[in-house]
Design an enzyme around this catalytic site. Structure first.
Site, mmCIF file in Angstrom:
data_model
loop_
_atom_site.group_PDB
_atom_site.id
_atom_site.type_symbol
_atom_site.label_atom_id
_atom_site.label_comp_id
_atom_site.label_asym_id
_atom_site.label_seq_id
_atom_site.Cartn_x
_atom_site.Cartn_y
_atom_site.Cartn_z
ATOM 1 N N ASP A 146 37.506 -22.802 -71.933
ATOM 2 C CA ASP A 146 38.188 -22.280 -70.746
ATOM 3 C C ASP A 146 37.212 -22.287 -69.564
ATOM 4 O O ASP A 146 36.070 -21.832 -69.694
ATOM 5 C CB ASP A 146 38.667 -20.850 -71.057
ATOM 6 C CG ASP A 146 39.619 -20.319 -70.006
ATOM 7 O OD1 ASP A 146 40.032 -21.099 -69.115
ATOM 8 O OD2 ASP A 146 39.958 -19.119 -70.083
ATOM 9 N N ILE A 147 37.666 -22.810 -68.443
ATOM 10 C CA ILE A 147 36.841 -22.818 -67.229
ATOM 11 C C ILE A 147 37.331 -21.680 -66.340
ATOM 12 O O ILE A 147 38.506 -21.634 -65.969
ATOM 13 C CB ILE A 147 36.956 -24.173 -66.484
ATOM 14 C CG1 ILE A 147 36.624 -25.336 -67.429
ATOM 15 C CG2 ILE A 147 36.066 -24.175 -65.243
ATOM 16 C CD1 ILE A 147 35.234 -25.306 -68.033
ATOM 17 N N ASP A 192 37.106 -46.759 -65.763
ATOM 18 C CA ASP A 192 38.063 -46.416 -66.819
ATOM 19 C C ASP A 192 37.740 -47.139 -68.120
ATOM 20 O O ASP A 192 37.887 -46.574 -69.208
ATOM 21 C CB ASP A 192 39.490 -46.756 -66.367
ATOM 22 C CG ASP A 192 39.926 -45.944 -65.149
ATOM 23 O OD1 ASP A 192 39.171 -45.039 -64.750
ATOM 24 O OD2 ASP A 192 40.995 -46.232 -64.596
ATOM 25 N N SER A 220 39.590 -39.262 -61.735
ATOM 26 C CA SER A 220 39.546 -40.568 -62.380
ATOM 27 C C SER A 220 38.504 -40.632 -63.483
ATOM 28 O O SER A 220 38.610 -41.447 -64.391
ATOM 29 C CB SER A 220 39.173 -41.641 -61.358
ATOM 30 O OG SER A 220 40.240 -41.915 -60.515
ATOM 31 N N ASP A 238 44.945 -22.156 -65.648
ATOM 32 C CA ASP A 238 44.992 -22.018 -64.192
ATOM 33 C C ASP A 238 45.292 -23.383 -63.581
ATOM 34 O O ASP A 238 45.038 -24.415 -64.208
ATOM 35 C CB ASP A 238 43.666 -21.447 -63.656
ATOM 36 C CG ASP A 238 42.463 -22.276 -64.077
ATOM 37 O OD1 ASP A 238 42.339 -23.415 -63.597
ATOM 38 O OD2 ASP A 238 41.663 -21.801 -64.908
ATOM 39 N N GLU A 260 37.294 -48.456 -59.969
ATOM 40 C CA GLU A 260 38.143 -47.639 -60.851
ATOM 41 C C GLU A 260 38.310 -48.310 -62.213
ATOM 42 O O GLU A 260 38.167 -47.672 -63.259
ATOM 43 C CB GLU A 260 39.517 -47.447 -60.198
ATOM 44 C CG GLU A 260 40.508 -46.699 -61.061
ATOM 45 C CD GLU A 260 40.174 -45.223 -61.181
ATOM 46 O OE1 GLU A 260 40.247 -44.537 -60.160
ATOM 47 O OE2 GLU A 260 39.847 -44.770 -62.283
ATOM 48 N N GLY A 269 42.150 -18.157 -69.242
ATOM 49 C CA GLY A 269 43.416 -18.780 -69.656
ATOM 50 C C GLY A 269 43.772 -19.907 -68.701
ATOM 51 O O GLY A 269 42.941 -20.374 -67.916
#
Ligand SMILES: *[C@@H]1O[C@H](CO)[C@@H](O)[C@H](O)[C@H]1NC(C)=O
Ligand SMILES: *[C@@H]1O[C@H](CO)[C@@H](O)[C@H](O)[C@H]1NC(C)=O
Ligand SMILES: *[C@@H]1O[C@H](CO)[C@@H](O)[C@H](O)[C@H]1NC(C)=O
Ligand SMILES: *[C@@H]1O[C@H](CO)[C@@H](O)[C@H](O)[C@H]1NC(C)=O
Ligand SMILES: *[C@@H]1O[C@H](CO)[C@@H](O)[C@H](O)[C@H]1NC(C)=O
Ligand SMILES: *[C@@H]1O[C@H](CO)[C@@H](O)[C@H](O)[C@H]1NC(C)=O
Length: 570
Positions: free
Chosen positions: A528-529, A288, A486, A551, A284, A549
Site C-alpha cells: 500500500d502506498i 514497453d 508508461s 486511493d 515508448e 487502502g
C-alpha cells in the site's frame, strides 16, 4: 386525366428509388467539440468516410455476468474462462439485427464488410454527402488550435427509428481524436541525458538516477528464473512506434547478463503497422518491450504494431482493432499491456461502452488487460490539459474490465505526482469497489478544494501502481531515463505474467480479469502506498491524496511477487 397522370408517376417510381424515407431520431450528440477544437467549415461532400457500424449485441449483460462468474475468487466457476465460441455467442447480434441493418444499407446501395469475429462490427465507405443524408448528420472540418490538426466529425447524428435496438452506434461521429495524436504517456520529464546506469554494482537500486530490471526485481521480489509454462504477454503499440531489436539486445546484455541477449519478441502488425528496424525506434515501444522481455524472463512477448491504415481515424479505432485481433486468437496471450490512453470525455459514451465490453470479452477469455492510468494527475492523459475546469478521467482506465496502473517514485515508494487517477463519468462504481472507494471518500473525498470537481459515484482508478520514474532504457544504442505511467504498466504486466507462469506450473488457470480478485484477496500481495498526491489541473491546488487502502493515485499499491504467490497459496 387522372389515370393519365398516375401512370407515368407509377412508371417513374423506380427512378426515385430512394428508400422510402425512414424516420430519423437523434442517436448521439455533443454540445461542443472537445476543448481546443473549433469548427472550420462543412466537410467536402465528396470526401470519403470510413464508417464503422456497431450492431446491438445479443447479450452484453450476460457476458458481464459470465465475466464476474469466472473472475470472482469465491465462485465455483472461478478460473473457468470461456472459450472463443462461448464469448461470441453473447456478442453476436441477432439475425433480426443483422437483417435490419443490412436491409437499410442495401436500400441505400451501400456494401459492408464484417470486421469482428462475432459479426457485431461492420465497416462501410461513403462520401460525406451520403453520410449526412443517411444519418441526418453535418460532418464538418474541426481544427485543433494547438496543433492545427484537422478532423472530420459531426456534433450530432441520427439513425432510423426502426433500427433502434439493432444498430448500436456509428463511428466516427461525435468522438474526437486526441489532438496531440495520442503521444505516448511516456516522457515526463523529457530529459534525454545519456548515462550508463544499467550495471549498478553498488546494489540493485543504489543508483537513484536510474531504475533497472535488477532494481525492480529487488523492489518487487521478482524471480530471475525463466517462465516456461506458457505464460505470455501482448504489448500494444500505437502512433507508428515500433521497438528496435538491436536496442533490446544491448539492453539485455547490460541489464540482464543472466539472460540470452538474443531473447526477442514476436511481431504482429495491424492496420499497416510498421517495423522498419532502421534506427528510428519509438521510445515508448522500446520501453514497453525492454521492461516486458527484460522482466518476465523468457515469457513469450508479442509486440502488436498498430498503424493508422485508411479505416483508422483515431486511437479508438486502433484500440478496437487490437482487441478484435486478440479476440480472434484461440489462445490469446494472458496479459496485455498498453501505455496509451485518452481523456474519457473525448470518446462517445456508446463507443466507450463498446470498447469496454470488448475488454470484458477478453477478460472472460482469461486475459488480464492493463492500461497506464495517464500522466496528467487529475487533468487527464497529459499535463497541463487543454482545458481542465473539472478533473478529467482517462479512457479506458474508467472501464471496470481493465486494470489501471498508476505510478510511484523513490524508495521507499511514494506516489508520483503525475500519476493519473480519479473517477469515471461513464461507469458507476463497480461492486468490487463497494468497500474500498466509500472508505476513501469518507476520509479524503471532501477536501474543500476538490468539491464538485469529480464524480464520486464513478468507478475509481487506478487499481494498482508501479514505479514510474527514470527507467533506464536503450534507444539507438544509448541509455536514457524515461518516466511516466508508461513505465508502470509493462512492469505490472510482467509481474502478472510471472505470477501466471507459477499458476500454470501448478496446473491452475491464469488470473484473467484481475480486479475482483485484487480487491478481494490480491491486495494482500501489494504494498500500500500511503504518501504523496497527484497534481491538479493547472490552477487548482492539489489533486487527490493517497491513503491507507485504495486511493485514486496509486490504487491498492505496488506488487510483491512473493507475497502474491502466498496469497494464491503457491
Ligand atoms: C549512478 O549513475 C551515475 C550517473 O549516470 C554514474 O555516474 C554512477 O557511476 C552510477 N553509480 C553507480 C554506483 O553505479
Ligand atoms: C555491463 O556489464 C557487461 C558484463 O560485465 C558489459 O559487457 C557491459 O559493457 C556493461 N554495460 C555497461 C553499460 O556498462
Ligand atoms: C525508418 O522507417 C520509417 C518508416 O518507413 C521512416 O519514417 C523513418 O524516417 C526511417 N528512419 C530512418 C532513419 O531511415
Ligand atoms: C511534481 O513533482 C516534481 C518532483 O518532486 C516537482 O519538481 C514538480 O514541480 C511537481 N509538479 C507539480 C505540477 O506539482
Ligand atoms: C457521474 O457518474 C454517474 C455514474 O457513472 C453517471 O451516471 C453521471 O452521468 C456522471 N455525472 C457526470 C456529471 O458526468
Ligand atoms: C483556472 O484557469 C482557467 C483557464 O485559464 C480559468 O477559466 C478559471 O477561471 C481558473 N480558475 C480559477 C479558480 O482561478
Amino acid at each position: 386525366m387522372l389515370s393519365f397522370v398516375l401512370v407515368p408517376l407509377l412508371v417513374l417510381l423506380p427512378v426515385f428509388a430512394k428508400p422510402f424515407a425512414r424516420d430519423l431520431q437523434v442517436h448521439e450528440s455533443r454540445a461542443n467539440a472537445p476543448s481546443g477544437y473549433a469548427y472550420t467549415s462543412p466537410a467536402s461532400p465528396d470526401a470519403l468516410l470510413s464508417l464503422r457500424l456497431a450492431l446491438v449485441q445479443s447479450d452484453p449483460a450476460g457476458l458481464v455476468d459470465a465475466l464476474y462468474d469466472v473472475s470472482t475468487p469465491e465462485n465455483a466457476n472461478y478460473g473457468n474462462h470461456l472459450s472463443k465460441e462461448e464469448v461470441e455467442a453473447f456478442v453476436a447480434p441477432t439475425a433480426e439485427s443483422v437483417t435490419a441493418v443490412k436491409t437499410w444499407l442495401n436500400d441505400n446501395d451501400i456494401s459492408s464488410n464484417v470486421i469482428s469475429p462475432a459479426g457485431d462490427w461492420l465497416s462501410i465507405q461513403v462520401p460525406v454527402s451520403k453520410a449526412n443524408d443517411l444519418l441526418g448528420a453535418q460532418y464538418s472540418v474541426f481544427t485543433h488550435a494547438g496543433t492545427q490538426k484537422q478532423t472530420i466529425r459531426t456534433l450530432s447524428y441520427s439513425i432510423p427509428t426502426d433500427l433502434l435496438g439493432h444498430l448500436d452506434f456509428v463511428h466516427p461521429t461525435i468522438s474526437f481524436p486526441d489532438p496531440n495524436g495520442t503521444p505516448p504517456l511516456v516522457g515526463f520529464p523529457q530529459v534525454p541525458e545519456r548515462r550508463s546506469i544499467l550495471n549498478d554494482t553498488a546494489g540493485p537500486c543504489a543508483n537513484t538516477s536510474g531504475i533497472t530490471p535488477a532494481c525492480l526485481q529487488s523492489l518487487y521480489s521478482l524471480p530471475t528464473t525463466p517462465a516456461t509454462h506458457g505464460s505470455a504477454i501482448a504489448v500494444a503499440g500505437y502512433v507508428g512506434q515500433w521497438p528496435q531489436r538491436a536496442d533490446l539486445m544491448t539492453f539485455l546484455e547490460d541489464a540482464r547478463p543472466d539472460m540470452s541477449p538474443s531473447t526477442t519478441y514476436n511481431l504482429v502488425t495491424l492496420d499497416g503497422g510498421i517495423d522498419p528496424q532502421n534506427g528510428s525506434a519509438g521510445i515508448e515501444a522500446n520501453l514497453d518491450i525492454q521492461y516486458t522481455v527484460g522482466l518476465a524472463t523468457d515469457a513469450p512477448v508479442t509486440f502488436i504494431s498498430v498503424g493508422g491504415g485508411s479505416d483508422v481515424t483515431d486511437f479508438t479505432d486502433a484500440l478496437l482493432d487490437t482487441a478484435i485481433y486478440m479476440i480472434g486468437l484461440e489462445d490469446p496471450p494472458q496479459v496485455m499491456t498498453t501505455s496509451y490512453g485518452i481523456d474519457e470525455y473525448t470518446v462517445s459514451e456508446k463507443l466507450a461502452y463498446n470498447l469496454c465490453n470488448t475488454y470484458a470479452q477478453l477478460g472472460a477469455r482469461g486475459v488480464s488487460i492493463l492500461f497506464a492510468s495517464g500522466d496528467g494527475g487529475v487533468s487527464g492523459g497529459h499535463y497541463p490539459a487543454d482545458g481542465c475546469t473539472t478533473f478529467l478521467p482517462t479512457f479506458p482506465s474508467g472501464c471496470p474490465y481493465v486494470t489501471s496502473v498508476g505510478g510511484t517514485v523513490d524508495i521507499p515508494q511514494t506516489a508520483v505526482n503525475f500519476s493519473g487517477g480519479g473517477f469515471s463519468n461513464y461507469w458507476a462504481r463497480p461492486s468490487f469497489q463497494s468497500l474500498t472507494v466509500p472508505n476513501y471518500l469518507a476520509s479524503y473525498g471532501s477536501e474543500p478544494t476538490d468539491a464538485g470537481l469529480y464524480n464520486a459515484s464513478g468507478r475509481g482508478f487506478p487499481d494498482v501502481a508501479a514505479y514510474a520514474v527514470d527507467f533506464a532504457i536503450v534507444v539507438e544504442g544509448a541509455v536514457i531515463p524515461v518516466s511516466g505511467t508508461s513505465c508502470a504498466s509493462p512492469t505490472f504486466a510482467s509481474v502478472v505474467a510471472l505470477v501466471n507462469d507459477a499458476l500454470l506450473a501448478a496446473g491452475r488457470p491464469a488470473l484473467g480479469w484481475l480486479n475482483p480478485w485484487l480487491y478481494a484477496e490480491g491486495w494482500q500481495g501489494l504494498t500500500d502506498i500511503t504518501t504523496g498526491n497527484n497534481f491538479a489541473c493547472s490552477n487548482f491546488t492539489t489533486g487527490f491524496e493517497t491513503a491507507v487502502g485504495w486511493d485514486p493515485v496509486t490504487g491498492l499499491g505496488t506488487p510483491d511477487y512473493a507475497r502474491l504467490l502466498t496469497v494464491l497459496g503457491l
